[in-house]
Design a protein around this motif. Structure first.
Motif, short mmCIF file in Angstrom:
data_model
loop_
_atom_site.label_atom_id
_atom_site.label_comp_id
_atom_site.label_asym_id
_atom_site.label_seq_id
_atom_site.Cartn_x
_atom_site.Cartn_y
_atom_site.Cartn_z
N THR A 78 0.89 -1.11 -0.17
CA THR A 78 -0.40 -0.09 0.08
C THR A 78 0.88 1.34 0.14
O THR A 78 1.87 1.19 0.38
CB THR A 78 -0.90 -0.26 1.45
N THR A 79 0.43 2.57 -0.04
CA THR A 79 1.38 3.29 -0.42
C THR A 79 0.30 4.59 0.25
O THR A 79 -1.37 4.48 0.60
CB THR A 79 1.57 3.99 -1.89
N VAL A 80 0.56 5.80 -0.20
CA VAL A 80 -0.25 6.78 0.74
C VAL A 80 -1.00 7.32 -0.35
O VAL A 80 -1.06 7.49 -1.44
CB VAL A 80 0.83 7.72 1.46
N VAL B 98 4.77 -1.28 -7.81
CA VAL B 98 5.66 -1.22 -8.14
C VAL B 98 6.84 -1.96 -7.87
O VAL B 98 7.96 -1.70 -7.11
CB VAL B 98 6.26 0.04 -9.56
N ASP B 99 6.54 -3.95 -8.79
CA ASP B 99 7.88 -4.96 -7.18
C ASP B 99 7.78 -4.10 -5.77
O ASP B 99 8.77 -4.28 -5.06
CB ASP B 99 8.68 -4.88 -7.69
N HIS B 100 6.36 -4.74 -5.01
CA HIS B 100 6.56 -4.43 -3.46
C HIS B 100 6.84 -2.93 -3.45
O HIS B 100 7.15 -3.57 -2.12
CB HIS B 100 7.00 -5.28 -3.56
N HIS B 101 7.15 -2.01 -4.29
CA HIS B 101 7.50 -0.38 -3.10
C HIS B 101 6.25 0.99 -4.38
O HIS B 101 6.59 0.10 -5.50
CB HIS B 101 8.94 -0.37 -3.44
N CYS B 102 7.17 1.72 -3.80
CA CYS B 102 6.21 2.98 -4.07
C CYS B 102 6.68 2.58 -5.75
O CYS B 102 8.17 2.88 -5.82
CB CYS B 102 6.20 3.97 -3.28
N ILE B 103 6.15 3.61 -6.30
CA ILE B 103 6.61 4.00 -8.12
C ILE B 103 7.66 4.65 -7.96
O ILE B 103 9.05 4.61 -8.44
CB ILE B 103 5.31 3.64 -8.99
#
Length: 135
Positions: A21-23, A61-66
């Motif tokens: 997830t991200t903000v 992307v790939d389990h981290h923020c783009i």
């Protein structure tokens, strides 16, 4: 040394950028990012954001923020929640929360006791809140 630097110095390690997830981005975050990237809003939205109804978030992307690429590639245009992390008001409420965040973030100063850390953080947050009220 500035009080904030007594508490935290970002190492751009990316630990906080990883996950599924991200903000969410408020309107000011979106505009800051558009301005920083110097791209049309619709292109920024298409390339970098996940839009679900009225909720706008950065893509994962790939389990981290783009925007994570051995550091934040939009550091000066990042969302306010990212800029605030890990010095969030919740740290003042719960020592267990502080311990969990402190263990996961290499930028948090480990030499301070929880209570000393909180006293400094409270002053920093109070000053920031006071400045925002006077705008």
């Amino acid at each position: 040394m500035e009080e904030l630097e007594q508490l935290f110095t970002c190492r751009q390690c990316g630990f906080c950028c990883h996950g599924e997830t991200t903000v969410s981005l408020d309107a000011a975050d979106q505009q800051r990012m558009v301005d920083y990237l110097q791209l049309p809003r619709d292109e920024v939205a298409r390339r970098y954001w996940r839009v679900s109804g009225s909720v706008v978030q950065m893509r994962i992307v790939d389990h981290h923020c783009i925007f994570y690429n051995n550091g934040c590639s939009v550091y000066y245009g990042r969302p306010w929640r990212c800029a605030q992390w890990p010095l969030v008001p919740a740290l003042l409420l719960d020592e267990a929360n502080y311990q969990a965040i402190s263990e996961s973030c290499p930028g948090i100063t480990k030499e301070l006791s929880y209570h000393h850390f909180c006293s400094i953080l409270k002053r920093v947050l109070d000053r920031k809140s006071s400045r925002e009220e006077h705008r």
